[in-house]
Design a protein around this motif. Structure first.
Motif, PDB file in Angstrom:
ATOM      1  N   ALA A 119       1.619   5.727  -4.516  1.00 49.99           N
ATOM      2  CA  ALA A 119       2.153   5.004  -3.497  1.00 49.99           C
ATOM      3  C   ALA A 119       2.015   6.104  -2.278  1.00 49.99           C
ATOM      4  CB  ALA A 119       3.686   4.589  -3.703  1.00 49.99           C
TER       5      ALA A 119
ATOM      6  N   PRO B  88       0.535  -7.627   2.029  1.00 52.91           N
ATOM      7  CA  PRO B  88       0.287  -6.549   0.905  1.00 52.91           C
ATOM      8  C   PRO B  88      -0.952  -6.281   0.911  1.00 52.91           C
ATOM      9  CG  PRO B  88       1.723  -8.462   0.218  1.00 52.91           C
ATOM     10  CD  PRO B  88       1.140  -8.883   1.529  1.00 52.91           C
TER      11      PRO B  88
ATOM     12  N   VAL C 142      -3.935  -2.953  -0.503  1.00 50.75           N
ATOM     13  CA  VAL C 142      -4.180  -1.840  -1.477  1.00 50.75           C
ATOM     14  C   VAL C 142      -5.385  -1.368  -1.103  1.00 50.75           C
ATOM     15  CG1 VAL C 142      -5.328  -3.552  -3.087  1.00 50.75           C
ATOM     16  CG2 VAL C 142      -4.156  -1.455  -4.127  1.00 50.75           C
TER      17      VAL C 142
ATOM     18  N   LEU D 175      -2.599  -8.727  -3.686  1.00 51.73           N
ATOM     19  CA  LEU D 175      -2.689  -7.458  -2.866  1.00 51.73           C
ATOM     20  C   LEU D 175      -4.087  -7.501  -2.464  1.00 51.73           C
ATOM     21  CD1 LEU D 175      -0.980  -5.445  -5.498  1.00 51.73           C
ATOM     22  CD2 LEU D 175       0.088  -5.726  -2.980  1.00 51.73           C
TER      23      LEU D 175
ATOM     24  N   ILE E  26      -1.296   2.116  -3.099  1.00 47.40           N
ATOM     25  CA  ILE E  26      -0.660   1.182  -2.309  1.00 47.40           C
ATOM     26  C   ILE E  26       0.400   1.801  -1.124  1.00 47.40           C
ATOM     27  CG2 ILE E  26      -0.314  -0.333  -4.299  1.00 47.40           C
ATOM     28  CD1 ILE E  26       2.622   0.508  -4.419  1.00 47.40           C
TER      29      ILE E  26
ATOM     30  N   LYS F 199       6.067  -0.978  -1.594  1.00 45.87           N
ATOM     31  CA  LYS F 199       6.235  -0.749  -3.089  1.00 45.87           C
ATOM     32  C   LYS F 199       7.415  -1.708  -3.246  1.00 45.87           C
ATOM     33  CE  LYS F 199       9.259   3.094  -3.134  1.00 45.87           C
ATOM     34  NZ  LYS F 199      10.428   2.795  -3.818  1.00 45.87           N
TER      35      LYS F 199
END
Length: 888
Positions: free
Chosen positions: A611, A640, A642, A673, A697, A702
């Motif tokens: 993260a 979201p 990634v 994501l 991420i 998170k």
């Protein structure tokens, strides 16, 4: 004249009154003397002889007289031998004092050889040989899971811990543990960071340890909120002043009030060195249905009737049953039962064995070198030894005299080694990597003194006996006439064999050094995927009671990063859950939208997850190969997203097109994501650890409240003082939260050096051993050739008188040196190739059979052989034929 009866003479010998007239009076005197002599240490047999003599038993008197005479003769023989030994010692000391240069060199050689060997052996003994400080330590085992990817020591899922505890019968006690990790300690003095571990009650029972104060954990402690703790002895001493009233005192760990229920004894630091406090593993964490997360170690003690093989067979059967019951999560997973001591030392065992072999080779080379020097020195003593033989000294006496001199050297060298060994050990402990377990137990104790004594005796035998027997066999007539002859072929072959062995052992060490140097160069040249220079790390762990959810945690790290960016000397900054060099990272499995995974769980293999905050890739100077990096758009309420690493993209999208695809960590439980970027692969743990597939991420997105830890990674300006930057970062954090002590400060470069310290340590020591071996071998070659030239003085003179050119004499000596060195080099390279597996695991970027390293070693050995032979060859060429023949 009447002869006095033998019994009266024997009675007088024992102090009885021979003038006694009656048998009763004489018996009384004899009995009294018998008691007196027995009190003084005389045997009952000797003391009772008087009584037997009084009774007229002449045969008994004869036996006792023979016994006493033999005993006296033995006593006289012992005194004679002691006198001869004293004479040998005095003569040997005078002989060595007449050659102070030789004696000093021999003593220094032995001092370094025995001292270094003793210091290294103390490390090996402390880590590999000495038993663990627990009752019956050989019955302690660690139980790991084996993963489908081939990991043999994988941490264990809570469900498996529960099943193993319920089903296994091969263990008398079994318990899980987690950690160690850092937390903030308040409520007792200044806020501080302490290292804690969580253990189940079965762990303490398995180890068989008891606290010096209070008690250990019981099952009831795990039922609550984990509000009890046990202190280490070091923490009790340093923070509580060894206060015996500490039990029941309240402290605060990460804003949670905790009661102290016990204090462990000195030296207890399970599961790793440096643990300062223990808490119970809460029952709520041991979900019997949880098989996806793997985060526990398991310790057990074998039952009295169970063997290790039986325990392994039972655990394999249990693992097979669990796999059938939970195929979705446990297909391909197994179990591995390992003795605790073997597990603790598995990673460092090759390193310590290598160092012990290396220092042992140096000691053997030193002994061989001293044997050659003693032979060379003995050439000048032929006349002296021949005179002693002529005056009646036997060969045994000559051997004893020469061996006494060697023993004197060994004893002096061993005594000096005992003074040097503690200093060398201290240097080794200071230079040793921090990851070597049990190293704190290394010390020079009675066992090490015994080892040093054994090494001293062994050295005396190795380098003393062969020259002693050789020099004792002198030709009296030839030697007294003043002539010198070549040595017998058998003796020459023996000396050549010693020298070849020295060269071969030197080659082993030089090859090892070359391989480690090549490995170190490869480490330095390894592309990390980011720029590690000028990166400063500042790590913290937020207490959940004060920062209970992800938004609050994300807000703290956002403010901390903003303060870091405004710190003088900082170019850029970001935060990450696992900074470069930490060696720790989470792994998560995931599902790919629109695909069916081959695993029964429906998800792909576990991959590393970080993260990070916006600016992370820019701060590390890590390239984004496709798509974009995180920025302010990726906040908590946004879509979201990634970013994945290049190797993960190649693994699942070999044709490209990963950007725009979606993944989920738990399909149906968390949102999909979107992949918005592909980053360059990086070596985050160490240069010698290959890049692994990565998932990144945004910290703000998170969804796990338990992910409270993080690190600020700041890039300092060129030339900026890292310590000043660290202090400024610390000040900024304390302004944000005065009760939050930093967990660690440092630089990425320092962290990487720590992670490769074992390789550097091995390279440094092996290089030192190789340098000593080269020096000793060169001296040995020089001594051997000087000895050979001196023994062949007449032969060389005859050759020169008959017209041989002096250059031919030089070539002969040099050729002999090259022949011996080349033979040793061939044997050494063969031995190095055979032993390549010992160092294979410690090398990086170079094969243990690297041809260039072997070739360089051979060239180096031959060059040194030529250098060592030059002076003897020149001396041989300068021999005067007239003087050489005249000495005949």
């Amino acid at each position: 004249m009447s002869r006095e009866p033998i019994w009266r003479r024997y009675a007088r010998l024992f102090g009885a009154d021979p003038g006694a007239d009656t048998d009763d009076e004489l018996k009384f005197h004899l009995d009294m003397r018998m008691r007196d002599y027995m009190e003084r240490g005389m045997s009952r047999e000797e003391a009772s002889a008087a009584a037997q003599a009084r009774l007229g038993d002449m045969e008994a008197v004869r036996r006792v007289c023979v016994h006493l005479g033999t005993k006296a003769q033995r006593q006289r023989g012992r005194w004679e031998r002691l006198g001869a030994l004293r004479q040998d010692l005095r003569y040997g000391a005078r002989t060595l004092l007449r050659a102070p240069g030789f004696a000093l060199m021999a003593v220094l050689t032995l001092t370094v050889g025995i001292g270094a060997t003793t210091a290294i052996f103390s490390l090996v003994h402390a880590v590999l040989l000495a038993p663990l400080p627990y009752p019956e330590p050989d019955r302690l085992v660690l139980i790991w899971e084996t993963s489908p990817q081939g990991t043999e020591r994988n941490v264990v899922s809570p469900g498996n811990v529960v099943d193993w505890t319920d089903r296994a019968r091969s263990f008398s006690h079994l318990g899980a543990y987690s950690g160690p990790y850092g937390v903030s300690l308040t409520g007792s003095g200044e806020p501080a960071r302490v290292i804690i571990a969580e253990i189940q009650p079965g762990v303490a029972r398995a180890l068989g340890v008891a606290p010096v104060l209070g008690r250990t954990f019981v099952e009831e402690d795990a039922q609550g909120a984990g509000d009890v703790a046990i202190l280490s002895h070091a923490l009790w001493r340093d923070r509580f002043g060894e206060d015996p009233e500490v039990l029941g005192r309240r402290i605060v760990l990460n804003d949670r009030p905790i009661s102290i229920i016990g204090v462990m004894g000195p030296g207890f630091d399970f599961p790793r060195r440096g643990v300062e406090l223990w808490q119970p593993v809460r029952t709520a964490r041991m979900d019997p249905n949880e098989r996806r997360s793997h985060n526990f170690g398991v310790l057990a003690r074998l039952a009295p009737t169970a063997s290790l093989d039986a325990a392994r067979a039972e655990m394999n059967a249990i693992a097979g049953g669990i796999e059938q019951e939970h195929p979705q999560f446990m297909t391909g997973w197994g179990v591995n039962v390992v003795p605790l001591h073997d597990d603790l030392t598995a990673d460092v065992r090759p390193l310590l064995i290598l160092l012990l072999c290396g220092v042992g080779a140096v000691l053997l080379i030193a002994c061989g070198n001293l044997a050659s020097l003693l032979l060379a020195r003995g050439v000048g003593r032929d006349r002296e030894l021949a005179v002693r033989r002529t005056l009646g000294a036997g060969r045994g006496r000559i051997v004893r005299q020469l061996f006494t001199e060697s023993t004197l050297l060994a004893l002096v060298g061993g005594a000096c080694a005992l003074l040097v060994a503690p200093l060398l050990l201290q240097l080794l402990l200071e230079a040793a990597p921090t990851g070597i377990p049990l190293l704190e137990r290394a010390k020079i104790d009675a066992g090490m003194l015994f080892f040093a004594g054994g090494a001293t005796v062994g050295c005396a035998l190795l380098f003393g006996l062969t020259p002693a027997f050789r020099l004792a066999r002198v030709d009296l007539q030839t030697t007294l006439r003043g002539a010198r002859t070549a040595s017998p072929a058998g003796q020459t072959r023996l000396r050549e064999g010693l020298l070849v062995t020295q060269v071969a052992l030197s080659v082993l060490l030089i090859v090892g050094t070359g391989l480690f140097v090549r490995s170190f160069q490869a480490l330095q040249q390894t592309e990390l995927g980011f720029d590690e220079s000028n990166l400063v790390i500042f790590s913290v762990d937020l207490p959940m009671p004060r920062y209970p959810d992800s938004p609050q945690q994300s807000d703290f790290y956002h403010r901390m990063v903003e303060r870091a960016r405004g710190t003088p000397g900082v170019v850029s900054a970001a935060a990450s859950s696992h900074p470069p060099g930490s060696g720790n990272a989470m792994t998560f499995s995931f599902a790919i939208e629109g695909r069916e995974a081959t695993n029964p769980s429906g998800r792909e293999d576990d991959e590393l997850l970080l993260a990070v905050t916006p600016g992370y890739f820019e701060t590390l100077r890590q390239r984004i190969l496709q798509g974009r990096a995180f920025d302010s758009r990726d906040h908590a309420g946004a879509v979201p997203v990634v970013i994945i690493g290049e190797s993960l993209a190649r693994k699942h999208w070999p044709e490209g097109g990963a950007v725009g695809e979606r993944i989920a960590f738990r399909a149906g439980e968390t949102p999909w994501l979107e992949i918005v970027g592909v980053a360059d692969d990086v070596r985050l743990e160490s240069p010698d650890v290959a890049p692994r597939p990565m998932i990144y991420i945004p910290f703000a997105q998170k969804s796990w409240e338990w992910l409270t830890w993080g690190s600020v990674v700041a890039r300092a300006q060129e030339g900026a003082d890292p310590v000043a930057v660290q202090n400024a970062l610390r000040t900024g954090m304390l302004e944000l939260d005065p009760d939050l002590p930093p967990q660690s400060l440092g630089t990425v470069e320092h962290a990487f050096r720590e992670n490769t310290a074992s390789r550097t340590f091995a390279m440094t020591l092996v290089a030192g051993f190789a340098a000593m071996a080269l020096l000793l071998s060169a001296v040995g070659l020089y001594g051997f050739l000087s000895y050979a030239v001196l023994r062949q003085r007449q032969e060389i003179g005859v050759r020169l008188a008959l017209g041989a050119r002096r250059g031919a004499v030089v070539r002969t000596v040099l050729g002999r040196s090259l022949k011996l060195a080349l033979t040793g080099a061939v044997l050494g390279t063969a031995g190095a190739a055979a032993a390549s597996q010992i160092v294979e695991s410690m090398l990086f970027g170079v094969s243990a059979l690297d041809a260039s390293t072997y070739a360089f070693t051979v060239v180096l050995i031959l060059t040194i052989a030529l250098g060592a032979a030059f002076l003897p060859a020149w001396q041989a060429s300068r021999i005067s034929p007239l003087r050489a023949l005249a000495s005949e």
